[in-house]
Design a protein around this motif. Structure first.
Motif, mmCIF file in Angstrom:
data_model
loop_
_atom_site.group_PDB
_atom_site.id
_atom_site.type_symbol
_atom_site.label_atom_id
_atom_site.label_comp_id
_atom_site.label_asym_id
_atom_site.label_seq_id
_atom_site.Cartn_x
_atom_site.Cartn_y
_atom_site.Cartn_z
ATOM 1 N N ARG A 79 41.323 44.630 -55.519
ATOM 2 C CA ARG A 79 42.661 45.185 -55.281
ATOM 3 C C ARG A 79 42.828 45.703 -53.843
ATOM 4 N N GLU A 80 41.786 46.364 -53.332
ATOM 5 C CA GLU A 80 41.844 46.872 -51.954
ATOM 6 C C GLU A 80 41.988 45.723 -50.962
ATOM 7 N N VAL A 107 42.425 36.912 -54.427
ATOM 8 C CA VAL A 107 41.217 37.519 -53.868
ATOM 9 C C VAL A 107 40.067 37.388 -54.872
ATOM 10 N N MET A 108 40.358 37.543 -56.154
ATOM 11 C CA MET A 108 39.319 37.389 -57.167
ATOM 12 C C MET A 108 38.710 35.991 -57.096
ATOM 13 N N ARG A 109 39.563 35.002 -56.881
ATOM 14 C CA ARG A 109 39.077 33.621 -56.747
ATOM 15 C C ARG A 109 38.181 33.489 -55.517
ATOM 16 N N ASN A 163 48.119 38.293 -53.857
ATOM 17 C CA ASN A 163 47.884 38.676 -55.242
ATOM 18 C C ASN A 163 46.390 38.913 -55.466
ATOM 19 N N ALA A 164 46.056 39.905 -56.273
ATOM 20 C CA ALA A 164 44.653 40.219 -56.563
ATOM 21 C C ALA A 164 43.917 39.026 -57.191
ATOM 22 N N GLN A 189 40.646 30.507 -47.269
ATOM 23 C CA GLN A 189 40.915 31.178 -45.998
ATOM 24 C C GLN A 189 40.516 32.652 -46.074
ATOM 25 N N ILE A 190 40.756 33.261 -47.231
ATOM 26 C CA ILE A 190 40.349 34.654 -47.434
ATOM 27 C C ILE A 190 38.826 34.743 -47.463
#
Length: 130
Positions: A36-37, A49-51, A45-46, A12-13
């Motif tokens: 992180r931003e 987003v990394m995924r 959780n970062a 979704q992100i």
């Protein structure tokens, strides 16, 4: 960001970031927010987003410049368009057509509904202030 229950949050992100790229919020060759931003923006959780970034990088939509961050790849908007179209045709359209069949909506009715939808969209565009 509000998340839907039926799809992984990292996807979704990734979809949200693709929307932002496709709508030219981030242009080809431009740096996107750090992990992180972006995690702070979407309130996750970062690692999540990394995924998402790893997934988009594997799709060729973004790339990493070591020490500088992630950037929008050349041709990302057309790649996003093609991926979205394939997803729609292979998944969403099938569900929609199945529902039409189940409800007895004839092809002529469907074509009529689509024409009315297009006319409505054109009317909205014509009535928007410049």
């Amino acid at each position: 960001m509000d998340f839907k229950e039926n799809r992984a949050i990292y996807l979704q992100i990734a979809d949200r970031l693709c929307d932002e790229i496709y709508l030219a919020h981030y242009k080809e060759g431009e740096r996107i927010p750090s992990v992180r931003e972006y995690a702070a923006t979407v309130e996750v959780n970062a690692n999540t987003v990394m995924r998402s970034y790893d997934y988009l990088q594997a799709q060729g939509i973004i790339y990493n410049k070591r020490g500088l961050g992630y950037f929008v790849a050349d041709g990302a908007d057309s790649l996003i368009y093609n991926l979205r179209k394939a997803h729609f045709v292979n998944e969403e359209a099938d569900r929609f057509m199945n529902r039409c069949l189940m409800l007895g909506i004839r092809p002529e009715e469907l074509a009529d509904m689509y024409r009315r939808f297009i006319d409505k969209q054109k009317s909205k565009e014509e009535n928007q202030p410049l």
